[in-house]
Design a protein around this motif. Structure first.
Motif, PDB file in Angstrom:
ATOM      1  N   SER A 167       0.816  -1.221   0.000  1.00 18.72           N
ATOM      2  CA  SER A 167       0.000   0.000   0.000  1.00 18.72           C
ATOM      3  C   SER A 167       0.845   1.265   0.000  1.00 18.72           C
ATOM      4  O   SER A 167       0.385   2.322  -0.443  1.00 18.72           O
ATOM      5  CB  SER A 167      -0.929   0.013   1.214  1.00 18.72           C
ATOM      6  N   GLU A 172      -5.634   2.719  -0.406  1.00 14.49           N
ATOM      7  CA  GLU A 172      -6.124   1.924  -1.533  1.00 14.49           C
ATOM      8  C   GLU A 172      -4.948   1.424  -2.349  1.00 14.49           C
ATOM      9  O   GLU A 172      -3.968   2.145  -2.557  1.00 14.49           O
ATOM     10  CB  GLU A 172      -7.047   2.762  -2.417  1.00 14.49           C
ATOM     11  N   LEU A 173      -5.017   0.187  -2.789  1.00 16.94           N
ATOM     12  CA  LEU A 173      -3.941  -0.339  -3.625  1.00 16.94           C
ATOM     13  C   LEU A 173      -4.495  -1.270  -4.686  1.00 16.94           C
ATOM     14  O   LEU A 173      -5.533  -1.909  -4.505  1.00 16.94           O
ATOM     15  CB  LEU A 173      -2.900  -1.075  -2.775  1.00 16.94           C
TER      16      LEU A 173
END
Length: 226
Positions: A167, A172-173
């Motif tokens: 990440s 968010e990834l």
């Protein structure tokens, strides 16, 4: 060898590579002059294990997966490299067959430096050789840490730690590789990884809105997984 460098000269991927960071623009130009560009498509093999190839491969654009075949005949992902990172140095330094193979995870552009030319550069610019050694030392430490983690930690912990590491501090990834490749790197099956991701989602620490996308909902909770 000396090359003429214009003011608008762009050394491209050479300037992205830490091992060349101490070079002047003129010296980077000398490296660029012996470098050729290679485009590889998603899924294409950059190089194969078992072959002697005296070339250093630097990623300019895209991502490349480095893997090896285990004694049991399975493919194990060692690492994934992106822009500015390199592979192939061991074959260059020792002129031995490669023990791993590289595959493009997406359409990528590689900068390829001939091994003999690289050795000459190392003699002229000792900082390059020192930084190659530093990079190799870092990789060995990371590999040892991963092997120890895979042997002594739970699948839940490995999954949570991978999410946190990938990440980069973001909430968010998008996974830079397939679930199968990530599972291989973490020393588990893809089915086990999928179950652990589902469990983390049920616990409310992550949310998976779509394939390969993970939202971290509760970072402290994710960090507490053991």
């Amino acid at each position: 060898m000396t090359v003429s460098i214009h003011e608008d000269y762009d050394p491209g991927c050479i300037s992205l590579v830490p091992i060349f960071s101490d070079l002047s623009l003129q010296e980077m130009g000398e490296v660029a002059a012996i470098t050729r560009e290679r485009h590889v498509s998603k899924g294409e093999t950059v190089y194969f294990a078992g072959k002697v190839s005296k070339e250093l491969f630097v990623v300019h654009q895209g991502r490349v997966k480095i893997s090896r075949i285990t004694e049991s005949g399975k493919s194990q992902v060692l690492r994934v490299i992106g822009p500015g990172e390199f592979t192939g140095e061991m074959s260059v330094l020792h002129e031995m067959p490669r023990t791993d193979f590289a595959e493009a995870l997406q359409d990528s552009t590689m900068c390829v430096i001939p091994g003999d030319a690289l050795k000459s550069l190392m003699k002229r610019f000792p900082s390059i050789a020192l930084k190659v050694l530093e990079e190799l030392s870092t990789r060995v430490e990371q590999l040892q840490a991963r092997l120890e983690q895979n042997q002594h930690s739970s699948p839940e912990y490995r999954t949570a730690r991978a999410i946190l590491d990938l990440s980069g501090g973001s909430s968010e990834l998008t996974l830079p590789m397939t679930k199968g490749d990530l599972a291989s790197q973490l020393g588990m099956t893809q089915e086990t990884l999928s179950r652990k991701l589902s469990l983390l989602q049920e616990q409310g620490v992550i949310y998976q809105p779509g394939p390969g996308v993970i939202h971290i909902v509760d970072r402290p909770g994710l960090e507490a997984v053991n």
